[in-house]
Motif scaffolding. Structure first.
Motif, PDB file in Angstrom:
ATOM      1  N   GLY A 120     -57.488  32.290 -22.940  1.00 34.20           N
ATOM      2  CA  GLY A 120     -58.405  33.134 -22.183  1.00 34.20           C
ATOM      3  C   GLY A 120     -59.852  32.719 -22.281  1.00 34.20           C
ATOM      4  N   THR A 121     -60.231  31.988 -23.330  1.00 40.23           N
ATOM      5  CA  THR A 121     -61.610  31.526 -23.456  1.00 40.23           C
ATOM      6  C   THR A 121     -61.781  30.118 -22.895  1.00 40.23           C
ATOM      7  N   THR A 122     -60.685  29.409 -22.659  1.00 35.97           N
ATOM      8  CA  THR A 122     -60.777  28.071 -22.071  1.00 35.97           C
ATOM      9  C   THR A 122     -60.624  28.119 -20.552  1.00 35.97           C
ATOM     10  N   ALA A 123     -60.383  29.317 -20.000  1.00 37.49           N
ATOM     11  CA  ALA A 123     -60.153  29.438 -18.557  1.00 37.49           C
ATOM     12  C   ALA A 123     -61.316  28.897 -17.741  1.00 37.49           C
ATOM     13  N   ALA A 124     -62.543  29.089 -18.240  1.00 39.27           N
ATOM     14  CA  ALA A 124     -63.718  28.646 -17.499  1.00 39.27           C
ATOM     15  C   ALA A 124     -63.864  27.130 -17.492  1.00 39.27           C
ATOM     16  N   GLU A 125     -63.156  26.454 -18.369  1.00 36.96           N
ATOM     17  CA  GLU A 125     -63.275  25.000 -18.464  1.00 36.96           C
ATOM     18  C   GLU A 125     -61.939  24.310 -18.172  1.00 36.96           C
ATOM     19  N   THR A 126     -61.075  25.007 -17.442  1.00 40.72           N
ATOM     20  CA  THR A 126     -59.744  24.488 -17.123  1.00 40.72           C
ATOM     21  C   THR A 126     -59.621  24.190 -15.629  1.00 40.72           C
ATOM     22  N   LYS A 127     -59.126  23.019 -15.316  1.00 46.36           N
ATOM     23  CA  LYS A 127     -58.885  22.668 -13.927  1.00 46.36           C
ATOM     24  C   LYS A 127     -57.667  23.436 -13.397  1.00 46.36           C
ATOM     25  N   ASP A 128     -57.789  23.961 -12.186  1.00 43.34           N
ATOM     26  CA  ASP A 128     -56.691  24.643 -11.503  1.00 43.34           C
ATOM     27  C   ASP A 128     -56.047  25.726 -12.373  1.00 43.34           C
ATOM     28  N   PRO A 129     -56.807  26.746 -12.794  1.00 48.28           N
ATOM     29  CA  PRO A 129     -56.254  27.794 -13.671  1.00 48.28           C
ATOM     30  C   PRO A 129     -55.100  28.573 -13.041  1.00 48.28           C
ATOM     31  N   THR A 130     -55.080  28.717 -11.704  1.00 55.43           N
ATOM     32  CA  THR A 130     -54.004  29.483 -11.070  1.00 55.43           C
ATOM     33  C   THR A 130     -52.644  28.830 -11.269  1.00 55.43           C
ATOM     34  N   LYS A 131     -52.630  27.541 -11.478  1.00 53.08           N
ATOM     35  CA  LYS A 131     -51.380  26.827 -11.705  1.00 53.08           C
ATOM     36  C   LYS A 131     -51.083  26.659 -13.187  1.00 53.08           C
ATOM     37  N   ASN A 132     -52.118  26.344 -13.968  1.00 53.09           N
ATOM     38  CA  ASN A 132     -51.909  25.965 -15.370  1.00 53.09           C
ATOM     39  C   ASN A 132     -51.844  27.147 -16.331  1.00 53.09           C
ATOM     40  N   LEU A 133     -52.597  28.212 -16.038  1.00 51.61           N
ATOM     41  CA  LEU A 133     -52.607  29.364 -16.948  1.00 51.61           C
ATOM     42  C   LEU A 133     -51.241  30.038 -17.057  1.00 51.61           C
ATOM     43  N   PRO A 134     -50.535  30.303 -15.938  1.00 48.85           N
ATOM     44  CA  PRO A 134     -49.198  30.913 -16.061  1.00 48.85           C
ATOM     45  C   PRO A 134     -48.226  30.068 -16.878  1.00 48.85           C
ATOM     46  N   LYS A 135     -48.304  28.746 -16.740  1.00 50.99           N
ATOM     47  CA  LYS A 135     -47.420  27.875 -17.523  1.00 50.99           C
ATOM     48  C   LYS A 135     -47.651  28.060 -19.008  1.00 50.99           C
ATOM     49  N   ALA A 136     -48.931  28.100 -19.397  1.00 52.28           N
ATOM     50  CA  ALA A 136     -49.266  28.239 -20.819  1.00 52.28           C
ATOM     51  C   ALA A 136     -48.805  29.578 -21.372  1.00 52.28           C
ATOM     52  N   VAL A 137     -49.004  30.652 -20.593  1.00 53.50           N
ATOM     53  CA  VAL A 137     -48.628  31.995 -21.069  1.00 53.50           C
ATOM     54  C   VAL A 137     -47.115  32.148 -21.150  1.00 53.50           C
ATOM     55  N   ASN A 138     -46.397  31.690 -20.140  1.00 56.34           N
ATOM     56  CA  ASN A 138     -44.942  31.879 -20.092  1.00 56.34           C
ATOM     57  C   ASN A 138     -44.191  31.070 -21.150  1.00 56.34           C
ATOM     58  N   SER A 139     -44.853  30.091 -21.730  1.00 62.79           N
ATOM     59  CA  SER A 139     -44.176  29.280 -22.748  1.00 62.79           C
ATOM     60  C   SER A 139     -44.250  29.905 -24.138  1.00 62.79           C
ATOM     61  N   ILE A 140     -44.937  31.048 -24.261  1.00 62.44           N
ATOM     62  CA  ILE A 140     -45.107  31.680 -25.578  1.00 62.44           C
ATOM     63  C   ILE A 140     -43.774  32.034 -26.244  1.00 62.44           C
ATOM     64  N   PRO A 141     -42.810  32.693 -25.545  1.00 67.72           N
ATOM     65  CA  PRO A 141     -41.547  33.040 -26.222  1.00 67.72           C
ATOM     66  C   PRO A 141     -40.812  31.817 -26.773  1.00 67.72           C
ATOM     67  N   VAL A 142     -40.799  30.726 -26.009  1.00 64.93           N
ATOM     68  CA  VAL A 142     -40.128  29.508 -26.475  1.00 64.93           C
ATOM     69  C   VAL A 142     -40.809  28.976 -27.722  1.00 64.93           C
ATOM     70  N   ARG A 143     -42.155  29.011 -27.726  1.00 66.45           N
ATOM     71  CA  ARG A 143     -42.894  28.505 -28.885  1.00 66.45           C
ATOM     72  C   ARG A 143     -42.615  29.341 -30.129  1.00 66.45           C
ATOM     73  N   VAL A 144     -42.547  30.658 -29.953  1.00 65.71           N
ATOM     74  CA  VAL A 144     -42.297  31.541 -31.103  1.00 65.71           C
ATOM     75  C   VAL A 144     -40.920  31.250 -31.705  1.00 65.71           C
ATOM     76  N   ILE A 145     -39.908  31.138 -30.840  1.00 69.52           N
ATOM     77  CA  ILE A 145     -38.551  30.886 -31.331  1.00 69.52           C
ATOM     78  C   ILE A 145     -38.452  29.519 -31.995  1.00 69.52           C
ATOM     79  N   LEU A 146     -39.034  28.499 -31.359  1.00 70.38           N
ATOM     80  CA  LEU A 146     -38.924  27.145 -31.889  1.00 70.38           C
ATOM     81  C   LEU A 146     -39.756  26.947 -33.138  1.00 70.38           C
ATOM     82  N   PHE A 147     -41.049  27.277 -33.049  1.00 76.88           N
ATOM     83  CA  PHE A 147     -41.966  26.931 -34.134  1.00 76.88           C
ATOM     84  C   PHE A 147     -41.964  27.915 -35.293  1.00 76.88           C
TER      85      PHE A 147
END
Length: 473
Positions: free
Chosen positions: A230-257
């Protein structure tokens, strides 16, 4: 022409999708996992697995709420703007400064972890003197300060490779641990690797309900930084595409890591043998009699804590930049270099994080210092998370058309927002169960007093005298 004219006047979108994805992963794999999980296991036993899944689920809903709001208005640079717009300037003032201070405390906690990890290289029974600990801490901050002063893209690259190292190491640990379990590896101490080690030493809740609840105290610290997206959004290219990918990967990261890695740790090493003041990831290989692997893992956890500190330095400098732009901090903090780095905010934030050097000197017990700083920043971050969810509730009531048009809606909406808020309030209450965390909880209201003085004594009168118009988003 002023000096400012020779430099950038706003943050630049220099972070790519791979940077954002790995920053998100780096935020989810922090010092709390590598350093704090030892103490959490000693408190909660195998129920730590349930704790991480519960917290991970709540954080996922938090991030979905944050993601929907950020994408609903791309003029939001961070959740400080959201709080200002949806809940008022007073709340925006609180969120900005509290998030900044929270990351300062994260940096201090990380410095204690660096010293703890470096003792691995000392002879058995030896330790650093308080002065040595302070000097090591200062050196770490200066090193990361120099890296961050160069370019925003360099921050992204450093975080990218730090995260790659953590991911590869955890996957390697999971594979190695699975092999040990499959071959019934016997450690020099006589422990046999087996999945049954998880429940055969007192069950899943060996320390009862109190132990289970106490485990939340340190475990939630491991998730601090997940909102960094949420703090890198202002410095991220194409946030409408990349932000959802980052957020939706949270459950997988929690289970794996989190879950799989700790399943491996407690399968190879019975939880009763895990030391509270050591990283169980390093100790696993030491107890298994594989010193070379333990050396490599110690280097990995060192890189992990440096990654966490790097994220903290990035966040505090950007938050200071935003506060300055909104007249909530001195104007000089909004100065940007030609490459778009908020240099003055960076220097000031690093100077404050350097206070961790003093913490190391006055509290030389690393796990005690880590718990003190970690608990304080946990309280601050949870309060910010709660405000993000309150922003979402307000957003749903005041901007229903934006929610209707959103392609990234939060599952459960307002109802889940209240559920997650109740959980976070409950977590703060849990901090009163143990003496070491209760001390931090008791002193935390002092920050509210400091902010009240800052807002009503300095910020509000200045805005009123200048007749500054309300910010528009």
């Amino acid at each position: 022409m002023t000096a400012q004219d020779h430099h950038s006047t706003d943050l630049q979108r220099n972070l790519t999708n791979r940077h954002l994805q790995l920053i998100a992963i780096g935020g989810a794999i922090g010092t709390g996992l590598f350093m704090g999980s030892g103490k959490t296991i000693s408190l909660a036993g195998p129920s730590i697995l349930i704790i991480y899944m519960i917290i991970g689920t709540m954080v996922f809903f938090l991030m979905r709420a944050l993601g929907e709001m950020l994408l609903s208005n791309l003029n939001y640079k961070s959740f400080v703007d959201m709080a200002y717009d949806l809940l008022g300037p007073g709340v925006g003032f609180y969120v900005g400064w509290t998030y900044w201070l929270g990351w300062v405390f994260v940096g201090m906690a990380d410095l204690t972890a660096v010293v703890s990890y470096l003792t691995f290289w000392l002879p058995a029974g030896a330790s650093f003197s308080p002065i040595d600990q302070a000097l090591i801490s200062a050196g770490c901050v200066i090193f990361l300060l120099l890296l961050n002063l160069l370019t925003v893209k360099l921050f992204g690259e450093v975080e990218f490779w730090f995260a790659i190292i953590k991911i590869v190491a955890i996957i390697a640990l999971i594979i190695a641990g699975a092999y040990m379990v499959a071959t019934h590896y016997t450690s020099p101490g006589g422990s046999v690797a087996s999945i049954s080690n998880i429940w055969s030493h007192g069950g899943m809740f060996p320390n009862g309900v109190n132990g289970f609840l106490a485990g939340f105290q340190i475990a939630i610290f491991a998730f601090i930084g997940v909102e960094l997206v949420g703090t890198t959004a202002a410095e991220t290219k194409d946030p409408t595409k990349n932000l959802p990918k980052a957020v939706n990967s949270i459950p997988v990261r929690v289970i794996l890591f989190y879950v799989l890695s700790l399943v491996v740790v407690m399968s190879v090493t019975p939880w009763t043998e895990v030391k509270a003041d050591r990283s169980p990831f390093v100790e696993l290989f030491l107890m298994a009699g594989i010193p070379t692997a333990a050396v490599i893992m110690n280097l990995v956890v060192l890189s992990s804590v440096m990654s966490s500190m790097n994220s903290g330095i990035f966040s505090t400098s950007r938050m200071m930049f935003g506060l300055s732009r909104d007249a909530q901090a001195p104007k000089m903090m909004s100065f940007l270099t030609k490459s778009g780095v908020p240099a003055n905010g960076l220097l000031f934030s690093c100077a404050c994080i350097m206070g961790g050097s003093l913490l190391q000197y006055f509290v030389p017990n690393t796990i005690e210092a880590f718990t003190l700083a970690g608990t304080l920043c946990t309280i601050l971050f949870i309060s910010v998370w709660i405000i993000i969810l309150l922003c979402y509730i307000r957003y749903r009531k005041s901007r229903p058309e934006l929610h209707t048009a959103s392609s990234f809606k939060m599952p459960g909406g307002v109802f889940m927002s209240y559920v997650v808020i109740i959980f976070f309030v409950f977590t703060i209450g849990i901090l009163s169960l143990e003496d070491d965390t209760r001390r931090s909880l008791v002193v935390s209201p002092i920050w509210l007093l400091v902010l009240a003085i800052g807002y009503f004594g300095f910020y509000k009168p200045r805005i009123k005298n200048q007749n500054t118009p309300t910010k528009k988003f």
